[in-house]
Design an enzyme around this catalytic site. Sequence first.
Site, mmCIF file in Angstrom:
data_model
loop_
_atom_site.group_PDB
_atom_site.id
_atom_site.type_symbol
_atom_site.label_atom_id
_atom_site.label_comp_id
_atom_site.label_asym_id
_atom_site.label_seq_id
_atom_site.Cartn_x
_atom_site.Cartn_y
_atom_site.Cartn_z
ATOM 1 N NE ARG A 58 -75.289 -64.489 13.533
ATOM 2 C CZ ARG A 58 -76.545 -64.275 13.133
ATOM 3 N NH1 ARG A 58 -77.184 -63.212 13.528
ATOM 4 N NH2 ARG A 58 -77.156 -65.143 12.364
ATOM 5 C CG LEU A 111 -77.316 -59.728 20.108
ATOM 6 C CD1 LEU A 111 -77.031 -58.949 21.396
ATOM 7 C CD2 LEU A 111 -77.514 -58.778 18.947
ATOM 8 C CG ASN A 117 -84.752 -60.560 23.637
ATOM 9 O OD1 ASN A 117 -85.157 -59.701 22.837
ATOM 10 N ND2 ASN A 117 -85.081 -61.845 23.522
ATOM 11 C CG HIS A 173 -89.183 -64.918 23.779
ATOM 12 N ND1 HIS A 173 -88.870 -64.939 22.431
ATOM 13 C CD2 HIS A 173 -89.870 -66.042 24.032
ATOM 14 C CE1 HIS A 173 -89.356 -66.056 21.907
ATOM 15 N NE2 HIS A 173 -89.964 -66.745 22.856
ATOM 16 C CG ASP A 207 -77.209 -66.736 27.620
ATOM 17 O OD1 ASP A 207 -77.829 -66.854 26.540
ATOM 18 O OD2 ASP A 207 -77.335 -67.555 28.551
ATOM 19 C CD GLU A 208 -71.668 -66.035 25.289
ATOM 20 O OE1 GLU A 208 -72.418 -66.257 26.274
ATOM 21 O OE2 GLU A 208 -70.518 -65.577 25.389
ATOM 22 C CG ASP A 225 -85.521 -66.401 22.532
ATOM 23 O OD1 ASP A 225 -85.197 -65.210 22.468
ATOM 24 O OD2 ASP A 225 -86.177 -66.967 21.645
ATOM 25 C CD GLU A 281 -94.300 -58.751 24.136
ATOM 26 O OE1 GLU A 281 -93.350 -58.126 23.612
ATOM 27 O OE2 GLU A 281 -95.005 -59.543 23.478
#
Length: 204
Positions: free
Chosen positions: A65, A93, A107, A109, A141-142, A145, A174
């Site tokens: 990754r 990510l 992002n 969703h 963030d880490e 979603d 969206e």
Amino acid sequence: MRNLAILLSGRGSNFEAIARNVASGQIRDARIAVVISNKPDAGGLETARLLGLTALAISSKGKEREQHDREVVAALREHKVDLICLAGYMRLLSPWFVQQFPQRILNIHPSLLPAFPGLEAQEQAFAYGVKIAGCTVHFVDEELDHGAIVIQKAVPVLDTDNEHSLAERILEQEHIAYSEAINLVLEEKFEVAGRRFVMKSTRH
Ligand code: GAR
């Protein structure tokens, strides 16, 4: 003029909506500097090329990754990107990637988070029997979603719906929500208080 990057893995309809709104000036003072896909055969990459945009395939196949993320981040830096928009980018990510761009990665969703994170959110919502579905644009963030929510749009679930008709109506929202969120973030008049994305107070 701010530089946007689009990361995608599939057909890229959210990317196309963003590209239309950049071209029409509805997204203000921005250009799409680069479109990157981890899938070389993504339909969205082909669309980007047809639009005359810089389109890069950076395959994730068989890579760790973080190694893949380092290649993507190098391309983002090369194109002097200010805001990264994940648009159907079906890859988590690494924390390292996220830390390179604090409050600079969005992002979209297809659910009203925190309900139904993960894959096939529209189908999850439909099967659960919710009466209100929708979509969320949020900072990345880490966690999956999870970051601060910039915009949500609600979509009523009709008795006559199936997963597909519901997903289609969510997708329409969206396409509206993502451009609104990009404008809000580019205007830089927000602050993130805890998890709350709020407009900076004009009172002194
Ligand atoms: C969109 O519905 C987007 O919300 C979803 O993938 C689809 C991509 O469509 N993303 C996720 O589920 C991320 N967890 P598109 O390629 O036509 O924009």
